[in-house]
Design an enzyme around this catalytic site. Structure first.
Site, mmCIF file in Angstrom:
data_model
loop_
_atom_site.group_PDB
_atom_site.id
_atom_site.type_symbol
_atom_site.label_atom_id
_atom_site.label_comp_id
_atom_site.label_asym_id
_atom_site.label_seq_id
_atom_site.Cartn_x
_atom_site.Cartn_y
_atom_site.Cartn_z
ATOM 1 C CE LYS A 88 -4.271 1.175 2.376
ATOM 2 N NZ LYS A 88 -4.874 1.107 3.702
HETATM 3 C C1 E4P Z 1 -8.070 1.550 4.109
HETATM 4 O O1 E4P Z 1 -7.459 1.183 3.155
HETATM 5 C C2 E4P Z 1 -7.990 2.914 4.639
HETATM 6 O O2 E4P Z 1 -6.738 3.160 5.191
HETATM 7 C C3 E4P Z 1 -9.082 3.098 5.662
HETATM 8 O O3 E4P Z 1 -10.300 2.624 5.111
HETATM 9 C C4 E4P Z 1 -9.235 4.515 6.159
HETATM 10 O O4 E4P Z 1 -10.383 4.577 6.961
HETATM 11 P P1 E4P Z 1 -10.704 5.788 7.961
HETATM 12 O O5 E4P Z 1 -11.014 6.991 7.144
HETATM 13 O O6 E4P Z 1 -11.889 5.304 8.739
HETATM 14 O O7 E4P Z 1 -9.488 5.971 8.811
#
Ligand code: E4P
Length: 218
Positions: A88
């Site tokens: 990622k």
């Molecule tokens: C996933 O890939 C993201 O990092 C995550 O969904 C972010 O979510 P949040 O906005 O609730 O922190």
């Protein structure tokens, strides 16, 4: 649409996996920190355990470096943990360069922190396997996250782009339904939002009545 769970919590991952509908997992540094995991070895072991739980599902593991060299070094180590790790990478110019490097070297990536169609297009051009638009955070800022999913899905369809749209930052079950309706390929969700899809008050009322009537012929 595929269902990923958005957590680093092993119990929640197991619960979603046991439901029989889980296609993968996404994590981020905040989710890892929440589990109290400290140190490179512990972090890598945690990712390995997650990969073993979900067996064939993709597991996104996020780099913490923000320069090309650092992202590539971390990404190579993360990818070596398990064949299902997807690296990622944040949507920054250094991240785009790194995504291209990973693509050229057979490592799959998920470009995170996507808040516009242009960002999704550039990540896709660099070869990202997934782009992650953050629906909930867009809604929080007074814009419409679902509209972004629709826009990206439209562009990817017109352009024949194979990168998968991984809707992230999901806040509730309705988000999941709207993402499916809008052309997301994957939705990564908190456990509660997934379980929320199974619930309806009329189901509870109907089941209570059936159980009560079932006693009459037991
Ligand atoms: C996933 O890939 C993201 O990092 C995550 O969904 C972010 O979510 P949040 O906005 O609730 O922190």
């Amino acid at each position: 649409m595929k269902y990923f769970i958005d957590t680093a919590n092993l119990d929640q991952i197991k619960e979603a996996y046991d439901l029989g509908i889980l296609d993968g997992v996404t994590t981020n540094p905040s989710l890892m920190a929440k589990e109290g995991i400290k140190g490179e070895e512990a972090v890598y072991n945690h990712y390995k355990t997650i990969c073993e739980i979900v067996e064939n599902g993709d597991v996104s593991a996020e780099v913490t470096a923000v320069d090309f060299k650092g992202i590539v070094e971390q990404g190579k180590k993360l990818a070596a943990i398990h064949k299902n790790i997807v690296v990622k990478v944040p949507m920054i110019p250094e991240g785009v360069k790194a995504i291209k490097w990973f693509t050229d070297n057979g490592i799959r990536t998920n470009c995170t922190l996507i808040f516009s169609a242009g960002q999704a297009m550039i990540a896709a051009k660099a070869g990202a396997a997934y782009v992650s638009p953050f629906i909930g955070r867009i809604d929080d800022s007074g814009w419409d996250g679902i509209e972004l999913i629709q826009q990206i899905a439209n562009i990817f369809a017109i352009q024949g782009i194979k990168t998968e749209i991984l809707a992230a930052s999901i806040r509730n079950s309705l988000h999941i339904i709207k993402c499916a309706e809008s052309g997301a390929n994957v939705c990564t969700c908190p456990l509660d939002s997934i379980l929320g899809l199974t619930k309806h008050p009329l189901t509870d009322i109907g089941l209570a009545k059936f159980m009560e009537d079932a006693k009459k012929f037991e």
